[in-house]
Design an enzyme around this catalytic site. Sequence first.
Site, PDB file in Angstrom:
ATOM      1  CB  THR A   8     -13.574  10.148  -0.584  1.00  0.00           C
ATOM      2  OG1 THR A   8     -14.327   8.952  -0.307  1.00  0.00           O
ATOM      3  CG2 THR A   8     -13.612  11.027   0.645  1.00  0.00           C
ATOM      4  CG  ASN A  10     -16.630   5.694   2.402  1.00  0.00           C
ATOM      5  OD1 ASN A  10     -16.888   5.994   3.559  1.00  0.00           O
ATOM      6  ND2 ASN A  10     -16.489   4.439   2.008  1.00  0.00           N
ATOM      7  CG  ASP A  68      -9.732   2.405  -5.250  1.00  0.00           C
ATOM      8  OD1 ASP A  68     -10.900   2.804  -5.315  1.00  0.00           O
ATOM      9  OD2 ASP A  68      -9.392   1.260  -5.620  1.00  0.00           O
ATOM     10  CG  PHE A 147     -16.422   1.849   6.819  1.00  0.00           C
ATOM     11  CD1 PHE A 147     -15.226   2.299   7.357  1.00  0.00           C
ATOM     12  CD2 PHE A 147     -16.491   1.676   5.435  1.00  0.00           C
ATOM     13  CE1 PHE A 147     -14.119   2.560   6.548  1.00  0.00           C
ATOM     14  CE2 PHE A 147     -15.393   1.936   4.615  1.00  0.00           C
ATOM     15  CZ  PHE A 147     -14.213   2.379   5.184  1.00  0.00           C
ATOM     16  CE1 TYR A 149     -16.944  -7.235   1.760  1.00  0.00           C
ATOM     17  CE2 TYR A 149     -16.062  -5.057   1.309  1.00  0.00           C
ATOM     18  CZ  TYR A 149     -16.769  -6.160   0.903  1.00  0.00           C
ATOM     19  OH  TYR A 149     -17.305  -6.206  -0.365  1.00  0.00           O
ATOM     20  CG  ASP A 150     -13.733  -2.199   9.524  1.00  0.00           C
ATOM     21  OD1 ASP A 150     -12.843  -2.614   8.764  1.00  0.00           O
ATOM     22  OD2 ASP A 150     -13.850  -1.009   9.837  1.00  0.00           O
ATOM     23  CE  LYS A 170     -10.773   0.784   9.915  1.00  0.00           C
ATOM     24  NZ  LYS A 170     -12.007   0.851   9.129  1.00  0.00           N
ATOM     25  CG  HIS A 175      -6.549  -0.669   5.052  1.00  0.00           C
ATOM     26  ND1 HIS A 175      -7.208  -0.860   6.252  1.00  0.00           N
ATOM     27  CD2 HIS A 175      -7.525  -0.335   4.167  1.00  0.00           C
ATOM     28  CE1 HIS A 175      -8.509  -0.671   6.095  1.00  0.00           C
ATOM     29  NE2 HIS A 175      -8.718  -0.342   4.831  1.00  0.00           N
TER      30      HIS A 175
HETATM   31  P1  ITT Z   1     -15.009   6.681  -2.747  1.00  0.00           P
HETATM   32  O1  ITT Z   1     -14.711   5.974  -4.051  1.00  0.00           O
HETATM   33  O2  ITT Z   1     -15.956   7.836  -2.924  1.00  0.00           O
HETATM   34  O3  ITT Z   1     -13.765   7.067  -1.990  1.00  0.00           O
HETATM   35  P2  ITT Z   1     -16.004   4.053  -1.967  1.00  0.00           P
HETATM   36  O4  ITT Z   1     -16.637   3.491  -0.734  1.00  0.00           O
HETATM   37  O5  ITT Z   1     -16.700   3.773  -3.282  1.00  0.00           O
HETATM   38  O6  ITT Z   1     -15.806   5.656  -1.777  1.00  0.00           O
HETATM   39  P3  ITT Z   1     -13.738   2.483  -2.792  1.00  0.00           P
HETATM   40  O7  ITT Z   1     -14.093   2.446  -4.223  1.00  0.00           O
HETATM   41  O8  ITT Z   1     -12.299   2.730  -2.419  1.00  0.00           O
HETATM   42  O9  ITT Z   1     -14.528   3.614  -2.006  1.00  0.00           O
HETATM   43  O10 ITT Z   1     -14.241   1.139  -2.106  1.00  0.00           O
HETATM   44  C1  ITT Z   1     -13.805   0.810  -0.864  1.00  0.00           C
HETATM   45  C2  ITT Z   1     -14.655  -0.306  -0.294  1.00  0.00           C
HETATM   46  O11 ITT Z   1     -13.777  -1.247   0.330  1.00  0.00           O
HETATM   47  C3  ITT Z   1     -15.550   0.238   0.803  1.00  0.00           C
HETATM   48  O12 ITT Z   1     -16.807   0.626   0.306  1.00  0.00           O
HETATM   49  C4  ITT Z   1     -15.617  -0.947   1.757  1.00  0.00           C
HETATM   50  O13 ITT Z   1     -16.565  -1.876   1.305  1.00  0.00           O
HETATM   51  C5  ITT Z   1     -14.228  -1.555   1.611  1.00  0.00           C
HETATM   52  N1  ITT Z   1     -13.303  -0.945   2.597  1.00  0.00           N
HETATM   53  C6  ITT Z   1     -12.306  -0.055   2.356  1.00  0.00           C
HETATM   54  N2  ITT Z   1     -11.693   0.313   3.486  1.00  0.00           N
HETATM   55  C7  ITT Z   1     -12.323  -0.347   4.480  1.00  0.00           C
HETATM   56  C8  ITT Z   1     -12.162  -0.364   5.874  1.00  0.00           C
HETATM   57  O14 ITT Z   1     -11.277   0.391   6.495  1.00  0.00           O
HETATM   58  N3  ITT Z   1     -12.979  -1.167   6.571  1.00  0.00           N
HETATM   59  C9  ITT Z   1     -13.898  -1.930   5.964  1.00  0.00           C
HETATM   60  N4  ITT Z   1     -14.128  -1.948   4.656  1.00  0.00           N
HETATM   61  C10 ITT Z   1     -13.348  -1.162   3.902  1.00  0.00           C
END
Ligand code: ITT
Length: 191
Positions: A8, A10, A68, A147, A149-150, A170, A175
Amino acid sequence: MYQITLATSNKHKVDEINLIAKDFDIEFVLPDGDFNPVEDSDNFIGNAYCKAKSAALNAKTKLTLADDSGLCVEALDNAPGIYSARYAPTPKERIEKLLFNMKGKENRKAKFVCAMVVVNNKGEILYKIEQTCDGSIMYEPKGEGGFGYDPIFYVQSENKGMAELTSLEKSKVSHRAKALNCVLNWLKDNK
Ligand code: ITT
């Protein structure tokens, strides 16, 4: 300390995963350099696999884990779903767009989804899991935690907004917590 590559870029996911797994003897190692693989699947598991496979090819560890995730809103035909990170340019704009699209909708049911995939360094899938956290879309942002949409997600089991929970709270109900706990359980017998 057992090392596993975490596919990741993120930082929020990294922090959450470290907290959820804090009682396990695991060090999550990040991919070297820029990590931005193509995610071209139409589902969460498929996109987690794209990331896991891409990182595994250069990984120094035996196993690689990818996450994801996204928000699925019933009244919007499960949007933004796998496009959650790409729904609008910034987190603030994503929330504004979602609230705008929810105007006049009575059904505010939603769920966070987290898919996790573990691969070996040949890129073969060893374990996959998808878990959800049920809730609904609030009418306005609330809370400072988390972070993405939380701030607009109301967690059914806690009777609170996700961003109103502490990180530790959390890390017990999200999830991501549910999916990672399945992975950790599997790892006990398979690492
Ligand atoms: P990586 O692909 O590098 O892991 P990313 O942020 O691009 O990072 P995703 O493609 O899985 O990851 O997109 C996930 C998005 O969904 C994330 O950017 C948030 O906008 C939302 N999201 C996922 N988990 C969340 C959480 O726990 N709380 C709030 N928003 C979340």
